[in-house]
Motif scaffolding. Structure first.
Motif, PDB file in Angstrom:
ATOM      1  N   LEU A 160     124.905 124.126  36.067  1.00 40.09           N
ATOM      2  CA  LEU A 160     124.211 125.058  36.957  1.00 40.09           C
ATOM      3  C   LEU A 160     125.075 126.307  37.073  1.00 40.09           C
ATOM      4  CD1 LEU A 160     121.963 125.630  39.048  1.00 40.09           C
ATOM      5  CD2 LEU A 160     123.297 124.319  40.714  1.00 40.09           C
ATOM      6  N   CYS A 161     124.429 127.480  36.997  1.00 44.44           N
ATOM      7  CA  CYS A 161     125.146 128.754  36.906  1.00 44.44           C
ATOM      8  C   CYS A 161     124.651 129.691  38.000  1.00 44.44           C
ATOM      9  CB  CYS A 161     124.856 129.355  35.533  1.00 44.44           C
ATOM     10  SG  CYS A 161     125.588 130.981  35.235  1.00 44.44           S
ATOM     11  N   GLY A 162     125.506 130.610  38.432  1.00 41.84           N
ATOM     12  CA  GLY A 162     125.079 131.633  39.374  1.00 41.84           C
ATOM     13  C   GLY A 162     123.885 132.422  38.860  1.00 41.84           C
ATOM     14  N   THR A 163     123.794 132.560  37.540  1.00 39.52           N
ATOM     15  CA  THR A 163     122.656 133.272  36.959  1.00 39.52           C
ATOM     16  C   THR A 163     121.351 132.521  37.217  1.00 39.52           C
ATOM     17  OG1 THR A 163     124.076 134.244  35.274  1.00 39.52           O
ATOM     18  CG2 THR A 163     121.726 134.230  34.810  1.00 39.52           C
ATOM     19  N   ASP A 164     121.397 131.182  37.270  1.00 39.53           N
ATOM     20  CA  ASP A 164     120.188 130.423  37.616  1.00 39.53           C
ATOM     21  C   ASP A 164     119.689 130.819  39.009  1.00 39.53           C
ATOM     22  OD1 ASP A 164     120.176 128.866  35.229  1.00 39.53           O
ATOM     23  OD2 ASP A 164     121.704 127.546  36.086  1.00 39.53           O
ATOM     24  N   ALA A 183     129.352 126.835  26.802  1.00 39.95           N
ATOM     25  CA  ALA A 183     128.000 127.368  26.644  1.00 39.95           C
ATOM     26  C   ALA A 183     127.855 128.740  27.288  1.00 39.95           C
ATOM     27  CB  ALA A 183     126.975 126.396  27.235  1.00 39.95           C
ATOM     28  N   ASP A 184     128.558 128.960  28.404  1.00 40.26           N
ATOM     29  CA  ASP A 184     128.412 130.258  29.053  1.00 40.26           C
ATOM     30  C   ASP A 184     129.600 130.628  29.941  1.00 40.26           C
ATOM     31  OD1 ASP A 184     127.307 132.680  29.875  1.00 40.26           O
ATOM     32  OD2 ASP A 184     126.277 131.771  31.569  1.00 40.26           O
ATOM     33  N   ALA A 185     129.935 129.775  30.903  1.00 45.27           N
ATOM     34  CA  ALA A 185     130.868 130.193  31.959  1.00 45.27           C
ATOM     35  C   ALA A 185     132.207 130.633  31.380  1.00 45.27           C
ATOM     36  CB  ALA A 185     131.057 129.047  32.952  1.00 45.27           C
ATOM     37  N   GLY A 241     117.912 126.650  32.945  1.00 52.00           N
ATOM     38  CA  GLY A 241     119.177 126.172  32.381  1.00 52.00           C
ATOM     39  C   GLY A 241     119.531 126.839  31.063  1.00 52.00           C
ATOM     40  N   HIS A 242     120.764 127.365  30.978  1.00 53.34           N
ATOM     41  CA  HIS A 242     121.196 127.991  29.722  1.00 53.34           C
ATOM     42  C   HIS A 242     122.592 127.519  29.326  1.00 53.34           C
ATOM     43  CE1 HIS A 242     122.402 130.579  33.109  1.00 53.34           C
ATOM     44  NE2 HIS A 242     123.532 130.653  32.440  1.00 53.34           N
ATOM     45  N   GLU A 243     123.045 126.408  29.931  1.00 54.31           N
ATOM     46  CA  GLU A 243     124.379 125.901  29.604  1.00 54.31           C
ATOM     47  C   GLU A 243     124.220 124.430  29.230  1.00 54.31           C
ATOM     48  OE1 GLU A 243     127.251 126.867  32.651  1.00 54.31           O
ATOM     49  OE2 GLU A 243     126.457 128.890  32.907  1.00 54.31           O
ATOM     50  N   GLY A 244     124.032 124.172  27.933  1.00 52.11           N
ATOM     51  CA  GLY A 244     123.714 122.815  27.498  1.00 52.11           C
ATOM     52  C   GLY A 244     124.666 122.269  26.451  1.00 52.11           C
TER      53      GLY A 244
HETATM   54 ZN   LIG Z   1     125.513 130.705  32.995  1.00 51.07          ZN
END
Ligand SMILES: [Zn+2]
Ligand SMILES: [Zn+2]
Length: 393
Positions: free
Chosen positions: A37-41, A159-161, A58-61
């Motif tokens: 879970l990301c702040g961008t969500d 994936a992102d962070a 979701g974009h971090e998988g």
């Molecule tokens: Zn993210």
């Protein structure tokens, strides 16, 4: 398949949606083992981006390849892969130069694409049992190990962070012995500060206004700066004065930091009225704090349209009043934008495998996917000490 679905502002559900499948010959489908879970969500969740109801979030998988299209050559069924948030083709004019976040083919007519972000293409997210990965040879980073091993959380952060945090240090040109200030001690800010230390920074200040994040910053070896205690720029200047004094002629002019990072973005809080947003606050602080000849990296998200701008200091169209002349007169270099995942993912993977980096130290919560509505709500309200939550599927 089960998936986290955006329904309306501050409303998500976990429900059955059609399975992800191979749509083009160069796709794979991945069975997700962990997603973050990301702040961008929350930008979607809070109704700031105009997300359409029904979007799978979701974009971090991270997961295991389940199906592979006939034109996929580099990854195969059974491979463990992490899926960088920003999708790219790997061969267009920009991808060929490593500028993968500006891919020209992934979302025709636009620059760049991503999972589960409005305006970034039709790609469904990875807070789901299955996810379709386009241009799979480019967008799967193959990993060693097995599902649920000691690196499950480290790898999902690629994936992102962590790539976004690392990219922020690239934008700010962080190099050995630099003094660095990172505004925002969420996952990206903490991992930007962590990256700065890995790159040899001498002092790293971590600015925030939430206890658990400041505690985590201290635990990771950064100097926590609590905005609630007053102007963070003056606090950092005072800390630097106390630490170093001035040793070279004129050095007192260099009492700020050489590199500053914005890991907050457009939802910055007004320093004097933290219950209000002011999207200019962090940029203004950084412009005051950065030393002459210094560098700034702006990695926090700024949207081109804000569906619910703050009454004061809001910016519905993305225009922002910034201290341009101060930056000019200091000769500051400013870098912006989304991370070019392709440049970093394999290097960061190798830092994890070699044992040099454990980004998973920032993960505070593990949840089942079925618990998504509760954790979205708690993360959004900044309660329960959530710094970074990972769904185990
Ligand atoms: Zn993210
Ligand atoms: Zn491309």
């Amino acid at each position: 398949m089960r998936a986290v679905v955006f329904k309306a502002t501050r409303q998500v559900t976990v429900e059955d949606v059609p399975d992800a499948g191979v749509e083009r010959d160069d796709d794979v489908v991945v069975r997700v083992t962990s997603s973050a879970l990301c702040g961008t969500d929350l930008h979607m969740y809070d109704g700031r981006t105009g997300a359409a109801p029904g979007m799978v979030l979701g974009h971090e998988g991270l997961g295991i390849v389940e199906f592979s299209g006939p034109a996929v050559h580099r990854v195969k069924r059974g491979d463990r892969v992490v899926l960088p948030a920003h999708i790219f083709c790997g061969v267009c004019f920009n991808c060929a130069r490593g500028d993968s976040a500006a891919c020209l083919r992934v979302h025709p007519g636009h620059v760049g694409g991503a999972y589960a972000m409005p305006g970034m293409g039709p790609f469904r997210g990875s807070q789901a049992e299955l996810v379709r990965v386009p241009f799979a040879d480019a967008n799967c980073v193959v990993l060693p190990g097995v599902r649920g091993d000691e690196h499950e959380d480290d790898f999902v952060l690629i994936a992102d962070a962590w790539v976004t945090g690392w990219h922020a240090t690239e934008l700010a040109g962080v190099r050995a012995a630099d003094t660095v200030a990172v505004f925002g001690a969420g996952a990206v800010g903490l991992l930007a500060a962590y990256s700065a230390l890995l790159r040899g920074a001498s002092e790293v200040y971590s600015v925030d206004l939430i206890d658990e994040r400041l505690d985590k910053a201290a635990e990771l070896g950064f100097v926590p700066v609590d905005v609630r205690q007053g102007d963070p720029v003056e606090q950092i200047r005072e800390l630097r004065r106390a630490r170093t004094g001035a040793r070279l002629p004129g050095e007192e002019e260099m009492g700020g930091v050489m590199a500053g990072i914005d890991a907050v973005g457009f939802q910055a809080r007004d320093q004097r009225h933290p219950d209000r947003e002011d999207p200019r606050q962090v940029i203004n602080d950084l412009a005051r704090l950065v030393n002459p000849t210094g560098r700034l990296g702006i990695a926090g998200v700024f949207t081109t349209t804000d569906a619910a701008p703050a009454p004061e200091g809001g910016y519905a169209d993305g225009s922002l009043q910034v201290p341009w002349a101060a930056l000019f007169n200091k000769g500051v270099t400013v870098g912006f934008g989304r991370t070019h995942d392709r440049r970093y993912t394999t290097h960061l993977r190798d830092l994890i495998i070699s044992g040099r980096a454990r980004p998973s130290q920032i993960v505070t919560h593990h949840e089942s996917l079925e618990n998504a509505p509760s954790i979205y709500d708690r993360f959004d309200r900044r309660v329960d000490g959530i710094v970074k939550a990972v769904f185990r599927h």
